[in-house]
Design a protein around this motif. Structure first.
Motif, mmCIF file in Angstrom:
data_model
loop_
_atom_site.group_PDB
_atom_site.id
_atom_site.type_symbol
_atom_site.label_atom_id
_atom_site.label_comp_id
_atom_site.label_asym_id
_atom_site.label_seq_id
_atom_site.Cartn_x
_atom_site.Cartn_y
_atom_site.Cartn_z
ATOM 1 N N SER A 10 0.827 -1.203 0.000
ATOM 2 C CA SER A 10 0.000 0.000 0.000
ATOM 3 C C SER A 10 0.870 1.265 0.000
ATOM 4 C CB SER A 10 -0.910 -0.029 1.230
ATOM 5 O OG SER A 10 -1.342 1.249 1.569
ATOM 6 N N THR A 17 2.388 6.868 -6.929
ATOM 7 C CA THR A 17 1.264 7.500 -7.613
ATOM 8 C C THR A 17 1.155 9.006 -7.372
ATOM 9 O OG1 THR A 17 -0.160 6.796 -5.793
ATOM 10 C CG2 THR A 17 -0.151 5.422 -7.769
ATOM 11 N N THR A 89 -2.537 17.204 3.374
ATOM 12 C CA THR A 89 -3.704 16.871 2.561
ATOM 13 C C THR A 89 -4.817 16.214 3.379
ATOM 14 O OG1 THR A 89 -2.874 14.671 2.069
ATOM 15 C CG2 THR A 89 -2.264 16.431 0.545
ATOM 16 N N GLY A 90 -4.510 15.813 4.602
ATOM 17 C CA GLY A 90 -5.516 15.106 5.404
ATOM 18 C C GLY A 90 -5.520 13.608 5.137
ATOM 19 N N MET A 91 -4.672 13.175 4.194
ATOM 20 C CA MET A 91 -4.589 11.752 3.848
ATOM 21 C C MET A 91 -4.280 10.912 5.090
ATOM 22 S SD MET A 91 -4.720 9.526 1.361
ATOM 23 C CE MET A 91 -4.387 7.770 1.314
ATOM 24 N N ALA B 81 -13.665 16.306 7.530
ATOM 25 C CA ALA B 81 -12.484 16.954 6.975
ATOM 26 C C ALA B 81 -11.966 16.144 5.792
ATOM 27 C CB ALA B 81 -11.417 17.053 8.053
ATOM 28 N N ARG B 82 -11.391 16.838 4.829
ATOM 29 C CA ARG B 82 -10.858 16.153 3.656
ATOM 30 C C ARG B 82 -9.752 15.186 4.064
ATOM 31 N NH1 ARG B 82 -8.625 17.708 -0.978
ATOM 32 N NH2 ARG B 82 -7.042 18.624 0.328
ATOM 33 N N SER B 83 -9.758 14.015 3.459
ATOM 34 C CA SER B 83 -8.726 13.052 3.820
ATOM 35 C C SER B 83 -8.246 12.301 2.577
ATOM 36 C CB SER B 83 -9.239 12.092 4.895
ATOM 37 O OG SER B 83 -10.579 11.756 4.661
ATOM 38 N N VAL B 84 -7.952 13.086 1.535
ATOM 39 C CA VAL B 84 -7.514 12.534 0.259
ATOM 40 C C VAL B 84 -6.347 13.385 -0.250
ATOM 41 C CG1 VAL B 84 -8.196 12.224 -2.154
ATOM 42 C CG2 VAL B 84 -9.821 11.711 -0.349
ATOM 43 N N HIS B 85 -5.335 12.739 -0.817
ATOM 44 C CA HIS B 85 -4.250 13.498 -1.441
ATOM 45 C C HIS B 85 -4.740 13.978 -2.811
ATOM 46 C CE1 HIS B 85 -0.529 14.715 -3.180
ATOM 47 N NE2 HIS B 85 0.195 14.291 -2.151
ATOM 48 N N PRO B 86 -4.773 15.298 -3.031
ATOM 49 C CA PRO B 86 -5.370 15.802 -4.277
ATOM 50 C C PRO B 86 -4.575 15.431 -5.525
ATOM 51 C CG PRO B 86 -4.363 17.587 -3.032
ATOM 52 C CD PRO B 86 -4.319 16.376 -2.150
ATOM 53 N N GLY B 87 -3.333 15.005 -5.341
ATOM 54 C CA GLY B 87 -2.507 14.693 -6.506
ATOM 55 C C GLY B 87 -2.493 13.211 -6.879
ATOM 56 N N ARG B 88 -3.256 12.401 -6.160
ATOM 57 C CA ARG B 88 -3.291 10.962 -6.455
ATOM 58 C C ARG B 88 -4.664 10.642 -7.047
ATOM 59 N NH1 ARG B 88 -2.077 9.060 -1.468
ATOM 60 N NH2 ARG B 88 0.139 8.958 -1.882
ATOM 61 N N HIS B 92 -6.192 5.292 -7.643
ATOM 62 C CA HIS B 92 -5.033 4.917 -6.829
ATOM 63 C C HIS B 92 -5.227 5.208 -5.347
ATOM 64 C CE1 HIS B 92 -2.600 4.843 -10.705
ATOM 65 N NE2 HIS B 92 -2.528 3.643 -10.189
ATOM 66 N N HIS B 93 -6.007 6.249 -5.055
ATOM 67 C CA HIS B 93 -6.325 6.534 -3.654
ATOM 68 C C HIS B 93 -7.030 5.315 -3.040
ATOM 69 C CE1 HIS B 93 -7.789 8.528 -0.064
ATOM 70 N NE2 HIS B 93 -9.018 8.164 -0.379
ATOM 71 N N LEU B 95 -7.070 2.319 -4.286
ATOM 72 C CA LEU B 95 -6.231 1.126 -4.398
ATOM 73 C C LEU B 95 -5.277 0.994 -3.216
ATOM 74 C CD1 LEU B 95 -5.335 -1.349 -6.044
ATOM 75 C CD2 LEU B 95 -3.648 0.113 -7.177
ATOM 76 N N CYS B 96 -4.630 2.102 -2.826
ATOM 77 C CA CYS B 96 -3.664 1.971 -1.728
ATOM 78 C C CYS B 96 -4.372 1.633 -0.420
ATOM 79 C CB CYS B 96 -2.755 3.198 -1.607
ATOM 80 S SG CYS B 96 -3.538 4.683 -1.000
ATOM 81 N N LEU B 97 -5.607 2.153 -0.254
ATOM 82 C CA LEU B 97 -6.362 1.788 0.953
ATOM 83 C C LEU B 97 -6.762 0.305 0.895
ATOM 84 C CD1 LEU B 97 -8.673 4.911 1.382
ATOM 85 C CD2 LEU B 97 -6.583 4.368 2.630
ATOM 86 N N ARG B 124 -7.368 13.190 -10.994
ATOM 87 C CA ARG B 124 -6.888 13.574 -9.669
ATOM 88 C C ARG B 124 -7.952 14.407 -8.957
ATOM 89 N NH1 ARG B 124 -1.452 12.252 -10.381
ATOM 90 N NH2 ARG B 124 -1.235 11.900 -12.595
#
Lengths: 255, 310
Positions: A10, A17, A89-91, B81-88, B92-93, B95-97, B124
């Motif tokens: 992961s 990516t 980003t909050g990721m 709250a936002r919890s996503v990388h805007p550049g992925r 793929h977001h 997929l990695c999860l 993206r």
């Protein structure tokens, strides 16, 4: 706890990516190699102008790694971005929801990112050396000379470790702005000043980058109070401390 | 099932959540209602192990979240709250999860289609609208086909079609026997989706009741009547055995109220005695009013104009 191979996979997906992160690695390689070659060309052309002393301690291996001074900043940027992007980003909230054992998330991310940084570091180091020696003409050395292969590997290790140090520290600082603001000036200027001003030289020599860069040299100029492997060990101790601090912060703070 | 027992969260001197104890059961949509700043998001983050409670415990299926194996297959969450990388890319977001929890790759495509993002998986999220971002969040919540779903303000930023879609999705997930915990600061939204209500204000539990019970208790039904012949009307009502009380509602000065729908009886009585009525009607207190009454003591950021009038 999820099995470690899944979390590693992961984290690998995460790293590969996001383009911005990968560009820092590309620039670490290009900056280091190009600058190393330029300085090698320059020294080759001005070799005769050097003092007798400088000529006696001339270290063609070390010279070909001159680009690391600047290239390491891109490596540090890579280390910062890999970690700080999660926070900016909050990721991190998604990441910790998926992998709630915090030490596991940290270990997986550091393992994958460090492996990648080490691989790029090794390529950078060999490319810098080989192209640098070409540029040095008559003053070149080669891999079969004593200590040279060790220095080339040492430089690759250095590039990987400096990225890992930045990652550890960024888990503590979290914000990309703060991380860049603290680390880039430190490694670009402050550490060099501390290591070269006589009053602070003794301390400066034990800073992570100064100690680690001992491993890049083949010729002992007598400037360092320790050998190449000890230098790398000192750097490794700093890296371990940074990672430990990062883990403690991650473990205890709210995400 | 989610169990909170004595969950408390303090930030310095400020207490965000105070000794919250409640159970969120499967097969129902449990609405988590409270004004902004009441501690809803903090509570949800504590359930997910993102924030550590100062005291008390939050358990998911009997365990702390951090001890779940492959937690995304047990709990799916959409955080506010936002919890996503805007550049992925969206694909793929997810997929990695999925990879970290051993969820098969094909599930990523399935949930993208399910939330209507099938066509933009390769894009993206930095170019996503608020609604698309919300759909991506819902996709990641559904990724592991979890038995428990936590949605923090899920309709925020959605267009009417999207709101309708989320409501149906939430209802369907509960009807499949899942535990669904949805927060909102809007009573009207909860009235449409929730079976059970947990109301908090300033971090404290104000109500833990079924939606029907809440309506019964708070949304009082009454008949309002107003007449210039007030004395005669009251006589007539008491003769008929009807209790009337002066209305306390703003703008209804001089009117009287009777419990329940008595419009027919009152109208006939008035006609019989030839009394003039200026008003006669059946009313139901709105749930929004009931909610405001319940939380008015605990609203942190109250507009001063509103406070003076209320």
């Amino acid at each position: 706890m999820s099995p470690m191979p899944r979390v590693l996979l992961s984290e690998w997906t995460k790293i590969r990516t996001v383009r911005a992160t990968l560009w820092t690695l590309v620039s670490a390689l290009l900056v280091t190699v190009v600058l190393g070659v330029l300085i090698s060309v320059l020294l080759n052309n001005t070799f005769d102008d050097l003092s007798r002393e400088d000529r006696a301690t001339f270290d063609p291996t070390f010279i070909s790694f001159s680009g690391t001074q600047l290239g390491q900043l891109a490596m540090i940027a890579f280390g910062i971005l890999v970690v700080a992007n999660e926070y900016s980003t909050g990721m991190i909230r998604s990441s910790l929801s998926a992998v709630p054992v915090r030490g596991q998330l940290l270990a997986a991310k550091l393992a994958v990112a460090t492996a990648l940084a080490l691989a790029v570091g090794m390529v950078t180091s060999f490319a810098s050396f080989l192209l640098g020696q070409l540029a040095l003409g008559d003053h070149r050395t080669d891999l079969s000379e004593p200590g040279v292969l060790r220095a080339v590997f040492g430089t690759g290790l250095y590039m990987g470790l400096i990225a890992l140090f930045a990652m550890g520290l960024t888990w503590v600082l979290r914000s990309p702005l703060l991380s860049f603001g603290v680390q880039i000036p430190f490694f670009f200027m402050i550490s060099n000043i501390l290591a070269n001003v006589p009053a602070t030289e003794k301390i400066g020599q034990y800073l992570p980058d100064q100690a680690g860069s001992r491993a890049m040299a083949v010729v002992d100029t007598g400037d360092w109070p320790y050998g190449p492997w000890t230098g790398l060990l000192i750097m490794l101790a700093w890296v371990a401390a940074a990672v430990l601090a990062g883990w403690l912060v991650l473990r205890h703070r709210d995400a | 099932m989610i169990e909170l027992s004595g969950v408390t969260k303090r930030y310095g001197l400020k207490t965000a959540v105070r000794e919250l104890t409640c159970v969120i059961r499967p097969g129902l949509v449990t609405g988590f209602l409270g004004p902004n700043g009441a501690g809803k998001s903090t509570t949800m983050r504590m359930i997910l192990g993102l924030d550590r409670p100062t005291a008390g415990r939050a358990l998911v299926e009997g365990r702390p979240y951090a001890l779940l194996r492959d937690p995304l297959t047990v709990v799916g969450a959409l955080l506010e709250a936002r919890s996503v990388h805007p550049g992925r890319t969206a694909y793929h977001h997810l997929l990695c999860l999925a990879q970290s929890n051993g969820i098969p790759r094909r599930r990523v495509g399935e949930v993208l289609d399910l939330v209507g993002l099938g066509a933009v998986g390769a894009r993206r999220p930095k170019g996503f609208s608020l609604g698309m971002g919300q759909r991506l969040g819902i996709a990641s919540a559904l990724l592991g086909d979890p038995r428990i779903l936590i949605f923090d303000e899920p309709v925020n930023g959605l267009d009417p079609e999207g709101i309708h879609w989320v409501r149906n999705l939430i209802r369907r997930l509960a009807s499949e026997g899942r535990t669904v915990f949805v927060s909102s600061h809007l009573m009207s939204e909860m009235a449409l989706t929730a079976d059970h209500l947990i109301v908090i204000g300033q971090g404290q539990l104000l109500a833990d009741t079924s939606m029907a019970g809440f309506i019964e208790e708070n949304a009082r039904s009454y008949t309002r009547v107003r007449s210039p012949d007030r004395e005669k009307l009251l006589d007539a009502l008491s003769h008929a055995g009807l209790d009337a009380a002066p209305s306390g509602a703003p703008g209804a000065e001089g009117a009287w109220e009777l419990e329940g729908d008595r419009t027919a009886v009152v109208g006939e009585l008035a006609a019989e005695r030839r009394l003039v009525l200026h008003e006669l009607g059946h009313h139901r207190a709105s749930l929004e009013e009931a909610f405001m009454r319940l939380t008015s003591q605990s609203v942190e950021y109250q507009a001063h104009v509103g406070a003076e009038e209320g």
